[in-house]
Design a protein around this motif. Structure first.
Motif, PDB file in Angstrom:
ATOM      1  N   LEU A  96      13.715   1.819 -13.112  1.00  0.00           N
ATOM      2  CA  LEU A  96      12.997   0.866 -12.270  1.00  0.00           C
ATOM      3  C   LEU A  96      11.499   1.139 -12.273  1.00  0.00           C
ATOM      4  O   LEU A  96      10.679   0.224 -12.401  1.00  0.00           O
ATOM      5  N   SER A  97      11.122   2.421 -12.153  1.00  0.00           N
ATOM      6  CA  SER A  97       9.701   2.757 -12.072  1.00  0.00           C
ATOM      7  C   SER A  97       8.968   2.472 -13.378  1.00  0.00           C
ATOM      8  O   SER A  97       7.773   2.182 -13.369  1.00  0.00           O
ATOM      9  N   GLU A  98       9.659   2.529 -14.506  1.00  0.00           N
ATOM     10  CA  GLU A  98       9.043   2.207 -15.793  1.00  0.00           C
ATOM     11  C   GLU A  98       8.671   0.724 -15.888  1.00  0.00           C
ATOM     12  O   GLU A  98       7.822   0.345 -16.688  1.00  0.00           O
ATOM     13  N   ARG A  99       9.323  -0.090 -15.089  1.00  0.00           N
ATOM     14  CA  ARG A  99       9.099  -1.525 -15.149  1.00  0.00           C
ATOM     15  C   ARG A  99       8.219  -2.037 -14.026  1.00  0.00           C
ATOM     16  O   ARG A  99       7.946  -3.235 -13.941  1.00  0.00           O
ATOM     17  N   MET A 100       7.787  -1.146 -13.155  1.00  0.00           N
ATOM     18  CA  MET A 100       6.920  -1.522 -12.061  1.00  0.00           C
ATOM     19  C   MET A 100       5.785  -0.507 -11.985  1.00  0.00           C
ATOM     20  O   MET A 100       5.633   0.332 -12.864  1.00  0.00           O
ATOM     21  N   ASP A 101       5.001  -0.581 -10.912  1.00  0.00           N
ATOM     22  CA  ASP A 101       3.958   0.421 -10.728  1.00  0.00           C
ATOM     23  C   ASP A 101       4.602   1.724 -10.261  1.00  0.00           C
ATOM     24  O   ASP A 101       5.787   1.745  -9.890  1.00  0.00           O
ATOM     25  N   PRO A 102       3.856   2.847 -10.288  1.00  0.00           N
ATOM     26  CA  PRO A 102       4.463   4.143  -9.958  1.00  0.00           C
ATOM     27  C   PRO A 102       5.091   4.205  -8.575  1.00  0.00           C
ATOM     28  O   PRO A 102       5.938   5.066  -8.321  1.00  0.00           O
ATOM     29  N   ARG A 103       4.696   3.330  -7.660  1.00  0.00           N
ATOM     30  CA  ARG A 103       5.260   3.338  -6.313  1.00  0.00           C
ATOM     31  C   ARG A 103       6.382   2.305  -6.149  1.00  0.00           C
ATOM     32  O   ARG A 103       6.834   2.040  -5.028  1.00  0.00           O
ATOM     33  N   GLY A 104       6.824   1.743  -7.269  1.00  0.00           N
ATOM     34  CA  GLY A 104       7.946   0.816  -7.205  1.00  0.00           C
ATOM     35  C   GLY A 104       7.667  -0.452  -6.445  1.00  0.00           C
ATOM     36  O   GLY A 104       8.582  -1.091  -5.920  1.00  0.00           O
ATOM     37  N   GLY A 105       6.409  -0.843  -6.344  1.00  0.00           N
ATOM     38  CA  GLY A 105       6.061  -2.052  -5.627  1.00  0.00           C
ATOM     39  C   GLY A 105       5.769  -1.841  -4.154  1.00  0.00           C
ATOM     40  O   GLY A 105       5.388  -2.778  -3.453  1.00  0.00           O
ATOM     41  N   PHE A 106       5.908  -0.599  -3.664  1.00  0.00           N
ATOM     42  CA  PHE A 106       5.629  -0.318  -2.264  1.00  0.00           C
ATOM     43  C   PHE A 106       4.142  -0.045  -2.066  1.00  0.00           C
ATOM     44  O   PHE A 106       3.490   0.587  -2.908  1.00  0.00           O
ATOM     45  N   SER A 107       3.610  -0.485  -0.946  1.00  0.00           N
ATOM     46  CA  SER A 107       2.190  -0.356  -0.660  1.00  0.00           C
ATOM     47  C   SER A 107       1.782   1.101  -0.467  1.00  0.00           C
ATOM     48  O   SER A 107       2.566   1.935  -0.021  1.00  0.00           O
ATOM     49  N   ASP A 108       0.507   1.394  -0.771  1.00  0.00           N
ATOM     50  CA  ASP A 108      -0.066   2.716  -0.523  1.00  0.00           C
ATOM     51  C   ASP A 108      -0.720   2.783   0.855  1.00  0.00           C
ATOM     52  O   ASP A 108      -1.349   3.773   1.214  1.00  0.00           O
ATOM     53  N   GLY A 109      -0.579   1.694   1.610  1.00  0.00           N
ATOM     54  CA  GLY A 109      -1.118   1.674   2.972  1.00  0.00           C
ATOM     55  C   GLY A 109      -2.637   1.770   2.996  1.00  0.00           C
ATOM     56  O   GLY A 109      -3.331   1.225   2.130  1.00  0.00           O
ATOM     57  N   ASP A 110      -3.184   2.474   3.987  1.00  0.00           N
ATOM     58  CA  ASP A 110      -4.631   2.627   4.141  1.00  0.00           C
ATOM     59  C   ASP A 110      -5.184   3.843   3.399  1.00  0.00           C
ATOM     60  O   ASP A 110      -6.361   4.190   3.576  1.00  0.00           O
ATOM     61  N   ARG A 111      -4.374   4.465   2.617  1.00  0.00           N
ATOM     62  CA  ARG A 111      -4.813   5.681   1.933  1.00  0.00           C
ATOM     63  C   ARG A 111      -5.865   5.347   0.884  1.00  0.00           C
ATOM     64  O   ARG A 111      -5.679   4.449   0.060  1.00  0.00           O
TER      65      ARG A 111
END
Length: 332
Positions: free
Chosen positions: A311-326
């Motif tokens: 799954l991660s190879e086909r998406m961004d390294p966070r799997g589509g989950f937000s990095d928030g305010d970081r």
């Protein structure tokens, strides 16, 4: 069989956690913003990867037993379509696939219940590494038998059976437990009603001080897929059923690693539903000797990690989950 044993490892004889709400929601196809194309394949490894060549199997028609003198390595299994050799109106609607290894005590009863799920049903028993007469018992009970002399791993048995199946609905069960036909029919009905993947509504015990690694892995994968509503329901547990559309979308080879098949189904936007709760952990006797010598937890957790890696190879390294305010750039 392995999936049922997995369920027992994750459930034992304890009462399962509270049931999750049923869901008919199908996720939108996952589209990677960059990286490999969605159709590319992840690396595979290990003895069970890939479906064995057909030349190592012997096909036995329903109602027949294998001859004692037959050497399975000397036969070539005929193409499933040619083997059918029947008119279109005789084509089954449902194919029930049962991997079997030394299950002579239960396989006949399991086949009889499976044959009753729908008037147009074929039962395929993929007998591998058996030395106790399981192939004969399955054939005499009415199954079409595909026999391999060597063990394949039960997930590979399912993939072999799926490749040979002729039905529009594929139902997967195990040969070491007998599940009533009316219970199995609920999974067929879910696919008839529009589901592409109908899962066992079984999630494993979570109300414990130490939650089993397999239970955690199942919940984590569903969360990563954006399907937290599925809880710990998984294609590693039987019974489950898939549509012909799902089989064509994910490929029979993916069924050799059930969490990978589930990830591919979700990524393709297929309709994944919870069909019915079947407490498979209570249907099997404990097999403590096997668990001491060959515990399944590392294998099953590894399967889920493989699915998450795919799954991660086909998406961004966070799997589509937000990095928030970081704001990571501030520490560079």
């Amino acid at each position: 069989m392995r999936t049922s044993r997995r369920a027992r490892r994750t459930g034992g004889r304890r009462r399962a956690a509270s049931r999750r709400p049923r869901s008919g929601r199908s996720a939108a196809p996952l589209r990677p913003p960059y990286g490999r194309a969605a159709g590319s394949r992840s690396r595979t490894g290990g003895k069970r990867r890939g479906i064995p060549a057909r030349r190592g199997a012997v096909r036995i028609e329903a109602g027949q037993a294998p001859t004692a003198a037959a050497d399975p390595m000397a036969f070539r299994m005929e193409d499933s379509t040619a083997a059918a050799g029947t008119a279109a109106d005789a084509r089954p609607l449902v194919s029930v696939i049962i991997p079997v290894m030394n299950e002579v005590r239960t396989i006949a009863a399991a086949v009889r219940e499976a044959r009753g799920v729908h008037p147009r049903t074929e039962v395929i028993a993929v007998v591998n590494g058996s030395t106790d007469g399981s192939a004969a018992a399955a054939g005499q009970a009415g199954a079409r038998v595909i026999a391999f002399p060597e063990p394949l791993g039960h997930d590979v048995g399912r993939a072999v059976g799926a490749r040979a199946a002729r039905g529009d609905i594929l139902l997967f069960i195990d040969g070491d437990m007998v599940i009533r036909r009316d219970v199995l029919a609920a999974f067929v009905a879910a696919v008839e009603a529009g589901a592409d993947v109908a899962l066992n509504d079984y999630h494993g015990p979570t109300g414990k001080s130490r939650v089993h690694g397999v239970v955690l892995a199942k919940h984590a994968l569903n969360a990563a897929l954006g399907r937290a509503d599925l809880g710990g329901a998984s294609m590693t547990a039987v019974p489950h059923a898939i549509s012909r559309r799902a089989l064509e979308a994910i490929g029979a080879d993916a069924l050799a690693v059930p969490p990978l098949a589930q990830a591919k189904a979700a990524a393709a936007g297929l309709n994944i539903r919870l069909a019915r709760r079947v407490p498979v952990g209570r249907l099997n006797p404990p097999r403590r000797a096997r668990e001491r010598s060959r515990p399944l937890e590392p294998l099953i957790v590894g399967d889920h990690l493989e699915a998450i890696a795919w799954l991660s190879e086909r998406m961004d390294p966070r799997g589509g989950f937000s990095d928030g305010d970081r704001r990571r750039s501030k520490v560079r």
